[in-house]
Design an enzyme around this catalytic site. Structure first.
Site, PDB file in Angstrom:
ATOM      1  N   ASP A 251       0.896  -1.045  -0.207  1.00 39.14           N
ATOM      2  CA  ASP A 251      -0.117  -0.058  -0.023  1.00 39.14           C
ATOM      3  C   ASP A 251       1.107   1.246  -0.060  1.00 39.14           C
ATOM      4  OD1 ASP A 251       0.866   0.289   2.681  1.00 39.14           O
ATOM      5  OD2 ASP A 251      -1.270   0.203   3.529  1.00 39.14           O
TER       6      ASP A 251
ATOM      7  N   THR B 231       2.920  -1.625   8.730  1.00 40.74           N
ATOM      8  CA  THR B 231       3.309  -2.841   9.742  1.00 40.74           C
ATOM      9  C   THR B 231       3.532  -4.012   9.256  1.00 40.74           C
ATOM     10  OG1 THR B 231       0.990  -3.209  10.514  1.00 40.74           O
ATOM     11  CG2 THR B 231       2.218  -1.283  11.429  1.00 40.74           C
TER      12      THR B 231
ATOM     13  N   CYS C  85       2.984  -3.470   4.081  1.00 42.39           N
ATOM     14  CA  CYS C  85       2.042  -2.042   4.414  1.00 42.39           C
ATOM     15  C   CYS C  85       2.753  -1.514   5.453  1.00 42.39           C
ATOM     16  CB  CYS C  85       0.525  -2.794   4.646  1.00 42.39           C
ATOM     17  SG  CYS C  85       0.537  -3.702   6.281  1.00 42.39           S
TER      18      CYS C  85
ATOM     19  N   HIS D  20       9.090 -23.913   9.624  1.00 41.22           N
ATOM     20  CA  HIS D  20       7.929 -24.909  10.012  1.00 41.22           C
ATOM     21  C   HIS D  20       6.405 -24.603   9.370  1.00 41.22           C
ATOM     22  CE1 HIS D  20       9.913 -25.628  14.356  1.00 41.22           C
ATOM     23  NE2 HIS D  20      10.513 -26.104  13.376  1.00 41.22           N
TER      24      HIS D  20
ATOM     25  N   HIS E 183       5.334 -31.255  10.561  1.00 41.72           N
ATOM     26  CA  HIS E 183       4.802 -29.942  10.564  1.00 41.72           C
ATOM     27  C   HIS E 183       3.645 -30.085   9.310  1.00 41.72           C
ATOM     28  CE1 HIS E 183       7.536 -28.123  12.751  1.00 41.72           C
ATOM     29  NE2 HIS E 183       8.625 -28.401  12.038  1.00 41.72           N
TER      30      HIS E 183
HETATM   31  C1  RB5 Z   1      -1.767   2.630   6.552  1.00 45.26           C
HETATM   32  O1  RB5 Z   1      -1.994   3.979   7.341  1.00 45.26           O
HETATM   33  C2  RB5 Z   1      -1.716   1.403   7.663  1.00 45.26           C
HETATM   34  O2  RB5 Z   1      -2.855   1.445   8.464  1.00 45.26           O
HETATM   35  C3  RB5 Z   1      -1.340   0.230   6.788  1.00 45.26           C
HETATM   36  O3  RB5 Z   1      -0.178   0.386   5.992  1.00 45.26           O
HETATM   37  C4  RB5 Z   1      -1.045  -1.016   7.511  1.00 45.26           C
HETATM   38  O4  RB5 Z   1      -0.081  -0.627   8.454  1.00 45.26           O
HETATM   39  C5  RB5 Z   1      -2.195  -1.710   7.925  1.00 45.26           C
HETATM   40  O5  RB5 Z   1      -2.125  -2.780   8.750  1.00 45.26           O
END
Ligand code: RB5
Length: 147
Positions: free
Chosen positions: A8, A67, A65, A98, A133
């Site tokens: 994203d 995180t 993204c 695993h 596994h």
């Molecule tokens: C975008 O601001 C953020 O929410 C997205 O990139 C992501 O981290 C969501 O899990």
């Protein structure tokens, strides 16, 4: 290896660096976007990459993204996907050893390009261990089929 990548807006810049690294390492990359830092919905890109892997268009996928959390949640809704959120070389290796993860996700707001590169190499170079596994992954498959 043929690898689909997606991000994203929060993962776009790191995706571009990951793409270059993969191509320079001899991999074939299917870049499914996004292509700028303009705000988008991460779930759309998770779906594109997860479907490419699930339908066998690529062997593996990488999703970025902010995180890595949203990408992993969304990608795991697609049948046949085992998406692992990794945050260290150890978790990247274990995702393969695993969990036989066919997608890894991480955070563009967390990981440096060097860390991302190290995670990807660890994941690609570590074989799935199989044996005990298999039955655990089969149970997950069963959960998916009965969902
Ligand atoms: C975008 O601001 C953020 O929410 C997205 O990139 C992501 O981290 C969501 O899990």
């Amino acid at each position: 290896m043929k690898i689909a990548i997606g991000a994203d807006h929060a993962g776009f810049e790191l995706k571009e660096k990951v793409k270059k690294f993969l191509i320079d390492s001899g991999h074939e990359v299917l870049d499914l976007g996004t292509n700028s830092t303009e705000s988008v919905n991460y779930a759309e890109y998770a779906e594109k990459v997860a479907r490419a892997v699930s339908e066998g268009k690529t062997e593996r996928g990488i999703l970025i993204c902010g995180t890595g959390i949203g990408m992993s949640i969304a990608a795991n809704k697609i049948k046949g996907i085992r998406a692992a959120l990794v945050h260290s070389i150890y978790t990247a290796k274990m995702a393969s050893r695993h969990n036989n993860a066919n997608i890894i996700t991480f955070g563009g707001r967390i990981e440096s390009p060097e860390e991302a590169r190290a995670f990807i190499m660890a994941w690609l170079e570590t074989p799935y261990e199989g044996e005990r596994h298999d039955k655990r992954l089969n149970k997950i498959k069963e959960l998916e089929e009965n969902c």
